[in-house]
Design an enzyme around this catalytic site. Structure first.
Site, PDB file in Angstrom:
ATOM      1  N   TYR A   1       1.029  -1.017  -0.010  1.00  0.00           N
ATOM      2  CA  TYR A   1      -0.006   0.142   0.040  1.00  0.00           C
ATOM      3  C   TYR A   1       0.760   1.296   0.154  1.00  0.00           C
ATOM      4  CZ  TYR A   1      -3.551   3.394   1.672  1.00  0.00           C
ATOM      5  OH  TYR A   1      -4.390   4.292   1.861  1.00  0.00           O
ATOM      6  N   LEU A   2       0.862   2.054  -1.077  1.00  0.00           N
ATOM      7  CA  LEU A   2       1.660   3.292  -1.436  1.00  0.00           C
ATOM      8  C   LEU A   2       1.636   4.095  -0.034  1.00  0.00           C
ATOM      9  CD1 LEU A   2       3.392   4.861  -3.468  1.00  0.00           C
ATOM     10  CD2 LEU A   2       1.329   6.020  -3.827  1.00  0.00           C
ATOM     11  N   ASN A   3       0.602   4.472   0.493  1.00  0.00           N
ATOM     12  CA  ASN A   3       0.744   5.519   1.620  1.00  0.00           C
ATOM     13  C   ASN A   3       1.423   4.926   2.994  1.00  0.00           C
ATOM     14  OD1 ASN A   3      -0.783   6.956  -0.123  1.00  0.00           O
ATOM     15  ND2 ASN A   3      -2.666   7.061   0.835  1.00  0.00           N
ATOM     16  N   TYR A   4       1.801   3.816   3.160  1.00  0.00           N
ATOM     17  CA  TYR A   4       2.841   3.512   4.267  1.00  0.00           C
ATOM     18  C   TYR A   4       4.078   3.742   3.832  1.00  0.00           C
ATOM     19  CZ  TYR A   4      -1.580   1.459   6.090  1.00  0.00           C
ATOM     20  OH  TYR A   4      -2.862   1.346   6.431  1.00  0.00           O
TER      21      TYR A   4
END
Ligand SMILES: *[C@@H]1O[C@H](CO)[C@@H](O)[C@H](O)[C@H]1NC(C)=O
Ligand SMILES: *[C@@H]1O[C@H](CO)[C@@H](O)[C@H](O)[C@H]1NC(C)=O
Length: 310
Positions: free
Chosen positions: A250-253
């Site tokens: 997941y990109l946002n992590y």
């Protein structure tokens, strides 16, 4: 700006393509009243059975119900064990929520006393760990001095983890000691958007996302090493239970272990690009090559143009 670029910046990481200065959002109606609850269960309270069932219920239950689950190693009565916490938001009143859960998820044992009805804005504060009734203006308090260190990783689960697997996971978490997991259910509307409609590809076929989470206060390299190592070990342990080829993330992590680059070659970018964007990586590279061929907008995990001249 053109369809391709507009596609890319909605989930493709605007930091690869430019800086967004303004945008318009389309609001959706929210009900007058929503219902929230948070319940904890220990291993001695059927936490394994509840987790096993959660994996198939949370992604398939009524669209109006979102149930997150936290899994944490804790000490209880001087013994190390695991506690799960189910945190939920239902777009409706508590009577219909209790009826729904008695049908779909009786193992959780939710009664009306566990539920709190609130306005939508109050539920937003509740999710941010404020007590119900807290004034919304507290959201303007940025608390800039509250420094914490943290490490996050992610995974996607596509088939339910069997009970034996969960039991081995609890053991591993107790052994490591500090890393917690957050299970965020997918399903619902997430399933109805095609995986190439926007760069974010994790749609139908995913039951839930795992966030690996550890935060700490003590400064210094030793703590960084300690806690990042624990997180990596747990991530490694989960290999048989999560997505493969690619192992999605997941990109946002923003997790540098997923891959990083300082050459912005297509091949380097493909490592993290395919984890974050699966099959959409190719189109992102195509857009990048068209709009920023000299790679002005770059970072350790940005989308590379087809050939880079820096
Ligand atoms: C655990 O599950 C059993 C069998 O379904 C049930 O009888 C018992 O009440 C449950 N215990 C708790 C604490 O929920
Ligand atoms: C390493 O992690 C454990 C908890 O898992 C903790 O007890 C210990 O203090 C940590 N050590 C350092 C140097 O941070």
């Amino acid at each position: 700006m053109g369809e391709d670029l507009f596609w890319a910046i909605r989930g493709g990481g605007a930091a690869s393509f430019g800086v967004v200065l303004a945008y318009k959002v389309k609001l959706v109606p929210v009900p007058e009243k929503v219902t929230v609850f948070r319940v904890e269960r220990y291993l001695t309270e059927n936490a394994t059975d509840i987790t096993f069932k959660w994996q198939s219920v949370a992604p398939t239950t009524d669209d109006e119900l979102f149930m997150r689950m936290l899994v944490q190693p804790v000490t209880r009565n001087k013994k190390k064990t695991v506690r799960i916490t189910v945190i939920a938001l239902y777009l409706g009143d508590s009577d219909s929520l209790v009826r729904l859960l008695n049908k779909d998820f009786p193992e959780l044992g939710i009664a009306k006393e566990n539920c709190n009805e609130a306005s939508w804005i109050d539920s937003v504060l509740w999710w941010a760990n404020y007590d119900l009734g807290t004034q919304p203006k507290i959201l303007l308090d940025r608390d800039l001095n509250d420094a914490n260190f943290l490490k996050r990783k992610s995974d996607y689960v596509q088939t339910p983890i069997p009970k034996k697997g969960l039991e081995s996971l609890w053991k591993k978490m107790v052994e490591l000691g500090k890393v917690g997991l957050v299970f965020n259910s997918y399903g619902g509307q997430m399933n109805r958007v095609k995986s190439d409609a926007t760069p974010f590809p994790h749609r139908a076929g995913n039951l839930f996302k795992i966030q690996y989470s550890v935060s700490w206060k003590q400064p210094g390299d030793e703590a960084v090493k300690n806690f990042t190592t624990q997180t990596k070990l747990l991530h490694e342990f989960m290999t048989p239970f999560v997505s493969k080829n690619p192992r999605s993330a997941y990109l946002n992590y923003r997790d540098i272990d997923v891959g990083s680059t300082n050459t912005w070659s297509y091949e380097d970018g493909k490592v993290y690009g395919q984890s974050y964007f699966n099959g959409n990586y190719e189109r992102l590279v195509h857009v990048k090559t068209a709009v920023d061929p000299k790679n002005f907008f770059r970072n350790e995990q940005s989308i590379p143009p087809r050939s880079t001249h820096i």
